[in-house]
Design an enzyme around this catalytic site. Structure first.
Site, PDB file in Angstrom:
ATOM      1  CE  LYS A 294      19.305  60.266  32.322  1.00  0.00           C
ATOM      2  NZ  LYS A 294      19.378  58.832  32.438  1.00  0.00           N
TER       3      LYS A 294
ATOM      4  CG  HIS B 198      20.080  62.653  49.900  1.00  0.00           C
ATOM      5  ND1 HIS B 198      19.933  61.855  48.775  1.00  0.00           N
ATOM      6  CD2 HIS B 198      19.826  61.862  50.962  1.00  0.00           C
ATOM      7  CE1 HIS B 198      19.610  60.631  49.161  1.00  0.00           C
ATOM      8  NE2 HIS B 198      19.543  60.613  50.483  1.00  0.00           N
TER       9      HIS B 198
END
Ligand code: GAR
Length: 198
Positions: free
Chosen positions: A94, A112
């Site tokens: 989110k 990431h």
């Protein structure tokens, strides 16, 4: 001891690598995970937190809170209650609220699964990243730990590490190789922050 809160949505293997590192690795004696927050009550990460005797809370949908402000307020309240020093997003799917980014500026990290700035931005998460890497016929990919800013995947890079992508690799093959280095670099990046090496 730095107090870490980890935000998760799923498996929680990166969270586990951080916890393990506080117990037996390079975060031992300098950091502890004091809180786990998930937006998904079915996240396996919550079971892991339970097994580790770490406090966990589920703060699910914005709609349960009526508005964005109270949803972010609920997260912020938990972070403050736990006297959090560092927030680690570890597979948290989110967007994190601006009020939280302002309150913890330069103290929120994200991992990431690609070599940012490539394959980052809105919609680029989890398997979508590895699918895009394979489709683009990249010969390398990797993982990046960076500070969280208001724009997606855009904060200063703390650590980045590469893996090779072979011609016949599937997105799953790439994901597996990337995950191995994710588990190494996330604790290293946290250590770097704590030791003020940025
Ligand atoms: C990891 O590969 C992480 O880099 C990625 O989700 C996976 C979570 O795995 N995060 C993103 O794509 C965020 N943009 P985990 O739950 O086992 O740590």
């Amino acid at each position: 001891m730095m107090r870490i809160a980890v935000l998760v949505s799923g498996e929680g293997s990166n969270m586990q690598s951080i916890i393990d590192s506080t117990k037996n690795g390079n975060l031992k004696g300098i950091a502890q995970v004091v809180l786990v927050i998930s937006n998904n009550s079915n996240a396996y990460a919550l079971r892991r937190a339970e097994n580790e005797n770490i406090k966990f809370v589920c703060i699910e949908e914005r709609k349960n809170f009526g508005n964005e402000k109270s949803f972010n307020g609920a997260i912020l309240e938990e972070l403050e209650k736990a006297k959090t020093n560092i927030v680690c997003l570890a597979g948290y799917m989110k967007m994190i609220g601006h009020v939280i980014i302002e309150a913890y500026h330069n103290r929120i990290l994200n991992i990431h699964p690609a070599l940012l700035p490539k394959f980052g931005g809105k919609g680029m998460y989890g398997h979508y990243v590895h699918e895009a890497v394979v489709k683009a016929k990249e010969t390398e990919s990797g993982a990046t730990v960076h500070f969280v800013e208001k724009e997606y995947d855009n904060g200063e890079i703390i650590i980045q590490q590469k893996i090779e992508v072979f011609k016949n690799d599937s997105p799953e093959d790439v994901a597996k190789k990337v995950l191995v280095i994710e588990h190494q670099i996330y604790p290293e990046a946290i250590k770097k922050i704590i030791e003020n090496k940025m």
